[in-house]
Design a protein around this motif. Structure first.
Motif, mmCIF file in Angstrom:
data_model
loop_
_atom_site.group_PDB
_atom_site.id
_atom_site.type_symbol
_atom_site.label_atom_id
_atom_site.label_comp_id
_atom_site.label_asym_id
_atom_site.label_seq_id
_atom_site.Cartn_x
_atom_site.Cartn_y
_atom_site.Cartn_z
ATOM 1 N N LYS A 85 11.687 -0.944 18.142
ATOM 2 C CA LYS A 85 10.995 -1.647 17.055
ATOM 3 C C LYS A 85 9.737 -2.338 17.574
ATOM 4 O O LYS A 85 9.635 -2.665 18.756
ATOM 5 C CB LYS A 85 11.876 -2.746 16.444
ATOM 6 N N ILE A 86 8.806 -2.588 16.656
ATOM 7 C CA ILE A 86 7.796 -3.630 16.860
ATOM 8 C C ILE A 86 8.170 -4.752 15.903
ATOM 9 O O ILE A 86 8.372 -4.517 14.700
ATOM 10 C CB ILE A 86 6.371 -3.150 16.572
ATOM 11 N N LEU A 87 8.290 -5.955 16.433
ATOM 12 C CA LEU A 87 8.713 -7.111 15.650
ATOM 13 C C LEU A 87 7.564 -8.105 15.552
ATOM 14 O O LEU A 87 6.891 -8.380 16.557
ATOM 15 C CB LEU A 87 9.928 -7.757 16.320
ATOM 16 N N ALA A 88 7.318 -8.634 14.350
ATOM 17 C CA ALA A 88 6.248 -9.618 14.141
ATOM 18 C C ALA A 88 6.807 -10.799 13.357
ATOM 19 O O ALA A 88 7.058 -10.689 12.153
ATOM 20 C CB ALA A 88 5.079 -8.990 13.391
ATOM 21 N N ALA A 89 7.031 -11.917 14.040
ATOM 22 C CA ALA A 89 7.630 -13.099 13.417
ATOM 23 C C ALA A 89 6.569 -14.171 13.188
ATOM 24 O O ALA A 89 5.989 -14.688 14.142
ATOM 25 C CB ALA A 89 8.743 -13.643 14.299
ATOM 26 N N GLU A 90 6.321 -14.480 11.937
ATOM 27 C CA GLU A 90 5.421 -15.581 11.576
ATOM 28 C C GLU A 90 6.210 -16.875 11.416
ATOM 29 O O GLU A 90 5.694 -17.969 11.633
ATOM 30 C CB GLU A 90 4.701 -15.247 10.268
ATOM 31 N N GLU A 91 7.490 -16.731 11.030
ATOM 32 C CA GLU A 91 8.391 -17.870 10.848
ATOM 33 C C GLU A 91 9.693 -17.581 11.611
ATOM 34 O O GLU A 91 9.967 -16.437 11.966
ATOM 35 C CB GLU A 91 8.683 -18.084 9.360
ATOM 36 N N PRO A 92 10.505 -18.613 11.842
ATOM 37 C CA PRO A 92 11.737 -18.408 12.615
ATOM 38 C C PRO A 92 12.709 -17.447 11.935
ATOM 39 O O PRO A 92 12.856 -17.430 10.716
ATOM 40 C CB PRO A 92 12.344 -19.818 12.687
ATOM 41 N N LEU A 93 13.355 -16.619 12.770
ATOM 42 C CA LEU A 93 14.449 -15.775 12.291
ATOM 43 C C LEU A 93 15.733 -16.588 12.244
ATOM 44 O O LEU A 93 15.781 -17.722 12.723
ATOM 45 C CB LEU A 93 14.641 -14.573 13.216
ATOM 46 N N SER A 94 16.773 -16.009 11.701
ATOM 47 C CA SER A 94 18.047 -16.705 11.573
ATOM 48 C C SER A 94 18.677 -17.001 12.929
ATOM 49 O O SER A 94 18.419 -16.321 13.927
ATOM 50 C CB SER A 94 19.014 -15.881 10.730
ATOM 51 N N ARG A 273 8.558 -17.177 16.843
ATOM 52 C CA ARG A 273 7.275 -16.607 16.421
ATOM 53 C C ARG A 273 6.738 -15.706 17.515
ATOM 54 O O ARG A 273 7.076 -15.861 18.687
ATOM 55 C CB ARG A 273 6.256 -17.701 16.093
ATOM 56 N N GLY A 274 5.907 -14.757 17.097
ATOM 57 C CA GLY A 274 5.262 -13.874 18.049
ATOM 58 C C GLY A 274 5.460 -12.412 17.700
ATOM 59 O O GLY A 274 6.186 -12.060 16.766
ATOM 60 N N VAL A 275 4.798 -11.556 18.465
ATOM 61 C CA VAL A 275 4.867 -10.110 18.268
ATOM 62 C C VAL A 275 5.399 -9.494 19.557
ATOM 63 O O VAL A 275 4.963 -9.855 20.661
ATOM 64 C CB VAL A 275 3.475 -9.525 17.943
ATOM 65 N N GLY A 276 6.343 -8.576 19.428
ATOM 66 C CA GLY A 276 6.920 -7.962 20.608
ATOM 67 C C GLY A 276 7.477 -6.582 20.323
ATOM 68 O O GLY A 276 7.684 -6.195 19.163
ATOM 69 N N VAL A 277 7.685 -5.833 21.387
ATOM 70 C CA VAL A 277 8.411 -4.566 21.319
ATOM 71 C C VAL A 277 9.873 -4.880 21.593
ATOM 72 O O VAL A 277 10.194 -5.566 22.566
ATOM 73 C CB VAL A 277 7.870 -3.564 22.360
ATOM 74 N N GLU A 278 10.754 -4.386 20.738
ATOM 75 C CA GLU A 278 12.182 -4.675 20.865
ATOM 76 C C GLU A 278 12.949 -3.358 20.929
ATOM 77 O O GLU A 278 12.706 -2.452 20.136
ATOM 78 C CB GLU A 278 12.651 -5.504 19.665
ATOM 79 N N ILE A 279 13.848 -3.264 21.895
ATOM 80 C CA ILE A 279 14.717 -2.091 21.999
ATOM 81 C C ILE A 279 16.152 -2.568 22.072
ATOM 82 O O ILE A 279 16.451 -3.594 22.692
ATOM 83 C CB ILE A 279 14.344 -1.218 23.219
ATOM 84 N N MET A 280 17.043 -1.834 21.417
ATOM 85 C CA MET A 280 18.438 -2.259 21.303
ATOM 86 C C MET A 280 19.337 -1.050 21.137
ATOM 87 O O MET A 280 18.866 0.054 20.862
ATOM 88 C CB MET A 280 18.600 -3.169 20.078
ATOM 89 N N ALA A 281 20.624 -1.264 21.329
ATOM 90 C CA ALA A 281 21.575 -0.229 20.949
ATOM 91 C C ALA A 281 21.432 0.010 19.448
ATOM 92 O O ALA A 281 21.081 -0.893 18.684
ATOM 93 C CB ALA A 281 22.995 -0.660 21.299
ATOM 94 N N ASN A 282 21.704 1.226 19.025
ATOM 95 C CA ASN A 282 21.420 1.646 17.651
ATOM 96 C C ASN A 282 22.411 1.022 16.670
ATOM 97 O O ASN A 282 23.353 1.660 16.202
ATOM 98 C CB ASN A 282 21.476 3.168 17.561
ATOM 99 N N SER A 283 22.172 -0.256 16.371
ATOM 100 C CA SER A 283 23.090 -1.015 15.522
ATOM 101 C C SER A 283 22.307 -1.997 14.657
ATOM 102 O O SER A 283 21.190 -2.385 15.003
ATOM 103 C CB SER A 283 24.098 -1.786 16.394
#
Length: 415
Positions: A85-94, A273-283
Motif C-alpha cells: 500500500k501507499i498510506l497517506a494520513a492527514e489525521e490519526p488512525l484508530s 500523520r504522514g505518507v508511507g509505503v506499507e507492506i503486510m500479510a494479505n489480511s
C-alpha cells in the motif's frame, strides 16, 4: 510483466493532497484519499492493464496460481501472501492491533458460525490471516506504537501534574511490568463515560500547563512535549474518547524518510500523520479500541493485545548494492515470511539495475519515473503506479528516466 493499477481507498483520516500530488492528479481531491492498495485482497484487488483492458489481480492469480505465484503457491493456499500500500494520513488512525494467525483463524470461524456478514461493520475478522506489517516513511511520519517502559510512563504521568492521575501512576510504579500495564490500560479503556468526562479535561489542562512551562536553563526541549501535544491533538479529533488516555501508555515514534517500523501481532498502535509505503500479510483484520467512529470491540482487543513493554526499534534500510554511476539498493529486514521489501534509489542516466525477488513481485514507483526491462519487453511506470511481475517471468531490470527515481520491490519473504 504488466502495469498494475492500484485500488484507491477513501477514509475520513486521509489526505486531499498527498496521494493526488504523488500520482500527478489535480489537487485537492474530491474526497480524503487514505490508501492505494496494490495486491490481491478480495476486499479491493488491484487490476493489471493489458492492451487498454483491465483484469483483477485476484482473478489472475486464482486462474493460474502456479504460474503467477510459483513455488510458494501451495504454502499460501494459492493466494498472494502480501498486500502493498501507499498510506497517506492527514489525521490519526484508530487505536488498533492485529491478531496472530491462530487468533485470526479462531475469530474468523467464530464470526462465520455466528453468521456475521463479511461486509458487516460489526465484523472483526474479515479473513483467517494474521497481519504483521512494515511501514516505511516517504516523508516525516508520526506514530504511536507499543507500550512504553512503565517507569517512563510513570515519569510522564507525574510530569503532567494532574492529581487525578496520581493513583494510576502509583499503580504502575508499584507494578512496572506487563501485568501493571494490562491493569492500567484495561481500567482506562473501560472507564464509564461519566468518569471519563470528569478526568479527561483535567488531563488536557495538565498537558497545556506542561507545554506552557519554561524548560530548565540549558535543558533543551521538554522531555514529554511530543506526548503532551499528541494527547491534545487526539482529544480535539476524538473528544471524550477513552483512547486519548490509553495513548498516554504508548511509545511516541517519529520516522524520517526511508526509516521503517515493523509491527507484529498484538502490538497496539495508531498512525498519526504522514505518507508511507506499507507492506503486510494479505489480511484486513483490525481490532479497534478507540479514536475512531468505526466498530470498537474492547473485549476482543484485550484478548489479542501484547502488553510486554518495548521501545520499538526503528527499522533502518540496509545497503545491499551500489553501482558506480550512483544507483543503490537497500533492504528492510523483518521476520515475516509473507513479505520482503527492498528500496531502489535510481540515479539519472545510470545503467539499468537488476531487481532481485523471490517468486512474484510488485514494483512500485514513489518518485520520478522508471523504465522496466524484461528481455525485449519494456514498461514505463511513474510515481504512484506499479508493475506486477509473475513468478514465471524472467529477471527485470530498472532504470530512471529523465531524472532520479525511487522504486520499491515487494516480494515473498524467507520461508
Amino acid at each position: 510483466m504488466h502495469e498494475l493499477v492500484g485500488a484507491l481507498r477513501t477514509y475520513a483520516w486521509g489526505s486531499r493532497t498527498a496521494l493526488a500530488q504523488l500520482c500527478g492528479r489535480p489537487v485537492p481531491s474530491a474526497h480524503p484519499e487514505a490508501e492505494l492498495w496494490f495486491g490481491a485482497h478480495p476486499a479491493d484487488p488491484a487490476h493489471i492493464r493489458v492492451d487498454g483492458l483491465q483484469q483483477s489481480l485476484l482473478e489472475l492469480v486464482r486462474a493460474d496460481p502456479q504460474h503467477e505465484l510459483g513455488a510458494v503457491a501451495p504454502t499460501f493456499g494459492g493466494r498472494l501472501p502480501f498486500l502493498l500500500k501507499i498510506l497517506a494520513a492527514e489525521e490519526p488512525l484508530s487505536l488498533q492491533a492485529h491478531p496472530s494467525a491462530k487468533q485470526a483463524q479462531a475469530g474468523f470461524e467464530r464470526e462465520n458460525l455466528a453468521r456475521v456478514p463479511l461486509d458487516s461493520p460489526m465484523r472483526n475478522y474479515r479473513d483467517e490471516n494474521h497481519k504483521p506489517e512494515l511501514v516505511v516513511a516517504l516523508e516525516r511520519f508520526e506514530a504511536l506504537a507499543g507500550f512504553r517502559p512503565p517507569l517512563r510512563t510513570v515519569a510522564l504521568l507525574r510530569a503532567l501534574g494532574v492529581e487525578r492521575l496520581n493513583p494510576y501512576a502509583d499503580l504502575l510504579a508499584a507494578q512496572p511490568d506487563s501485568a501493571g500495564l494490562r491493569t492500567l490500560f484495561t481500567t482506562w479503556i473501560t472507564l464509564p463515560q461519566t468518569a471519563l468526562a470528569a478526568m479527561l479535561p483535567k488531563v488536557l489542562d495538565g498537558c497545556v500547563r506542561y507545554l506552557a512551562e519554561k524548560s530548565e536553563p540549558n535543558s533543551g526541549a521538554k522531555e514529554f512535549a511530543a506526548e503532551a501535544r499528541t494527547t491534545l491533538e487526539l482529544a480535539e479529533a476524538y473528544p471524550g474518547d477513552a483512547g486519548v488516555l490509553a495513548a498516554l501508555l504508548l511509545n511516541r515514534i517519529t520516522l524520517q524518510p526511508g526509516q521503517g517500523l515493523f509491527l507484529s501481532a498484538g502490538n497496539l498502535h495508531a498512525y498519526l500523520r504522514g505518507v508511507g509505503v506499507e507492506i503486510m500479510a494479505n489480511s484486513d483484520n483490525v481490532l479497534r479500541g478507540g479514536l475512531t467512529p468505526k466498530h470498537v470491540d474492547v473485549p476482543e482487543l484485550l484478548r489479542v493485545l501484547d502488553f510486554e513493554p518495548n521501545e520499538l526499534p526503528i527499522v533502518e534500510a540496509e545497503p545491499v548494492d551500489h553501482t558506480l554511476d550512483g544507483s543503490c539498493s537497500l533492504r528492510y529486514r523483518t521476520p515475516a515470511p509473507e513479505f520482503a521489501l527492498r528500496r531502489f534509489e535510481l540515479a539519472a542516466g545510470a545503467v539499468p539495475v537488476p531487481i532481485p525477488r523471490s517468486g512474484p513481485g510488485i514494483l512500485l514507483c514513489t518518485s520520478g519515473a522508471v523504465r522496466l526491462l524484461q528481455g525485449a519487453d519494456e514498461l514505463r511506470i511513474a510515481a504512484g503506479t506499479a508493475a506486477w511481475i509473475s513468478a514465471g517471468d524472467t529477471v527485470v531490470h530498472a532504470a530512471a528516466t529523465g531524472g532520479p527515481a525511487q522504486l520499491f520491490c515487494a516480494c515473498v519473504g524467507e520461508l
